[in-house]
Design an enzyme around this catalytic site. Sequence first.
Site, PDB file in Angstrom:
ATOM      1  CD  GLU A  53      -2.468   1.190   2.797  1.00 55.57           C
ATOM      2  OE1 GLU A  53      -2.525   0.125   3.442  1.00 55.57           O
ATOM      3  OE2 GLU A  53      -2.997   2.239   3.194  1.00 55.57           O
ATOM      4  CG  ASP A 107      -1.407   5.091   3.041  1.00 55.27           C
ATOM      5  OD1 ASP A 107      -2.141   4.427   2.289  1.00 55.27           O
ATOM      6  OD2 ASP A 107      -1.217   4.807   4.232  1.00 55.27           O
TER       7      ASP A 107
END
Length: 469
Positions: free
Chosen positions: A214, A216
């Site tokens: 992931e 961000d």
Amino acid sequence: MLSKLSSALLVGAVALVHAQNPDETPESHPSLTTYKCTTAGGCTAQDTSVVIDWNYHWFHTSDWLSCTTNTGVNSTLCPNTATCAKNCQVQGDSNYTANGVTTSGDSLTMRQFMPGADGYQSVSPRLYLLGPDGNYPQIKLLNQELTFTVDLSTLPCGENGALYLSEMDATGGRNQYNTGGANYGSGYCDAQCPVQTWKNGTLNTSGSGYCCNEMDILEANSRAIAFTPHPCSATDCDRGGCGFNPYALGHQSYYGPGGTVDTNKPFTVVTQFLTNDGTARGTLTQVTRKYIQNGKLIASAVSGGDTITAEGCLASGTSAAFGGLSTMGQALGRGMTLIFAIWNDSSQFMNWLDSNPNGPCSSTEGDPAIILRNHPDTRVIFSNIRWGDIGSTFSTSQNPSSTTRVATTSRAVTTGATTTSKQPTTTGTAAGPTQTHYGQCNGQGWTGPTVCESPWKCTFANDWYSQCL
Ligand SMILES: *[C@@H]1O[C@H](CO)[C@@H](O)[C@H](O)[C@H]1NC(C)=O
Ligand SMILES: *[C@@H]1O[C@H](CO)[C@@H](O)[C@H](O)[C@H]1NC(C)=O
Ligand SMILES: *[C@@H]1O[C@H](CO)[C@@H](O)[C@H](O)[C@H]1NC(C)=O
Ligand SMILES: *[C@@H]1O[C@H](CO)[C@@H](O)[C@H](O)[C@H]1NC(C)=O
Ligand SMILES: *[C@@H]1O[C@H](CO)[C@@H](O)[C@H](O)[C@H]1NC(C)=O
């Protein structure tokens, strides 16, 4: 994300497409134009839309009985994957407006709350970018940049307007039991390894979480902002990440209402993923942030650039075990799904983002009950989303590199509450600081060193970026 909304907390029913009946209630997706850019060819509009997460859809039998319960699925209807797919189907035609989502051209508005018969209710939508083929476009950002404009002016302490990437399956895990796949928003995963009733679009019978890389790009409200890589191994992820938060690094007036980046107004966020050799085959060595407001590139919070470096990430604690930026870069090279969310945080009030030492908010004002009382209209607006070659996705009317600032090569990363600052070795001369191997050394808006350490030469890539190679 340190504390991610998990699907179990999301609204209502869960869904699986009936294998025989995938098109009974097709979903129509709000269109959201995005742009793909190259240095040579400029930007091209793309025919994209957004799809709301799977868990917002109703999942029912042909007799309109719900296949879900408060805790998961009805075990009579769904004792296993195949029986569940035979008995139950997904209800498409989601009402995006009722879920707090509207789009117009290249602009997307997402609201935390929507007015209902009993006053405002939390809707907290999570959306995925969807391509015209019904799959999630896999965005490849190694040696590339991603740019968008955001309006966070109405997001108070405790809210999180998020734009990020997860390495989800492009089809949403479409298979014989889930023929709708990405068209119905299935397949969510992230670096908090959420345990969900559905995993990769199929009934989760193993009880395991679904971890994936992931990145961000933005987790922010009007008071605080962070960007954070979260690389994963085969079995777990760097859940804390090695993020960059200007307030946590001591730059307390850089970001906020009336700040250097003034959150009372929209601003443009540029994130560049630079590699060791200046190509998409290289290793990710730095993630660099720039802001543009009123047509002007804003000076970075940290002299020399708001940058997460590979060394900084490895030194930050939890990241090294997962390969730090190198692992993150491999995922960015393979391609990731673009995700938009707005959420609040009942358990931690988003303190990890905006409360001491990460931001100016008190430890309690992010309570969702307080947000609901004072800011029922809170919303985030994303627009003009572009990605492509370094320097190809944005332009400014003024080049602030003409303003004199003392340049150093200090770099820093934050991890949760702890802050580490790393000062790379420089072989300074009377001429001023020099840049290290692979570092940026020129480009419009660049205020850092323009001379490279020996034996490296400052190598022109484009008007926006030169690198010590
Ligand atoms: C589960 O589904 C069966 C069959 O439709 C139904 O009789 C039962 O009431 C349902 N159970 C729950 C808890 O909803
Ligand atoms: C969708 O929701 C909006 C807002 O709640 C409502 O005004 C509208 O009538 C709904 N549309 C449909 C087709 O139900
Ligand atoms: C998700 O599902 C797709 C389609 O069935 C499959 O190819 C992929 O390997 C799955 N991914 C994971 C991590 O289970
Ligand atoms: C999914 O995993 C969780 C966690 O172990 C478990 O509680 C839940 O029952 C699983 N869901 C299904 C449908 O098997
Ligand atoms: C956001 O706040 C609402 C109450 O307004 C709450 O129901 C919901 O669980 C909160 N979301 C999270 C992820 O804590």
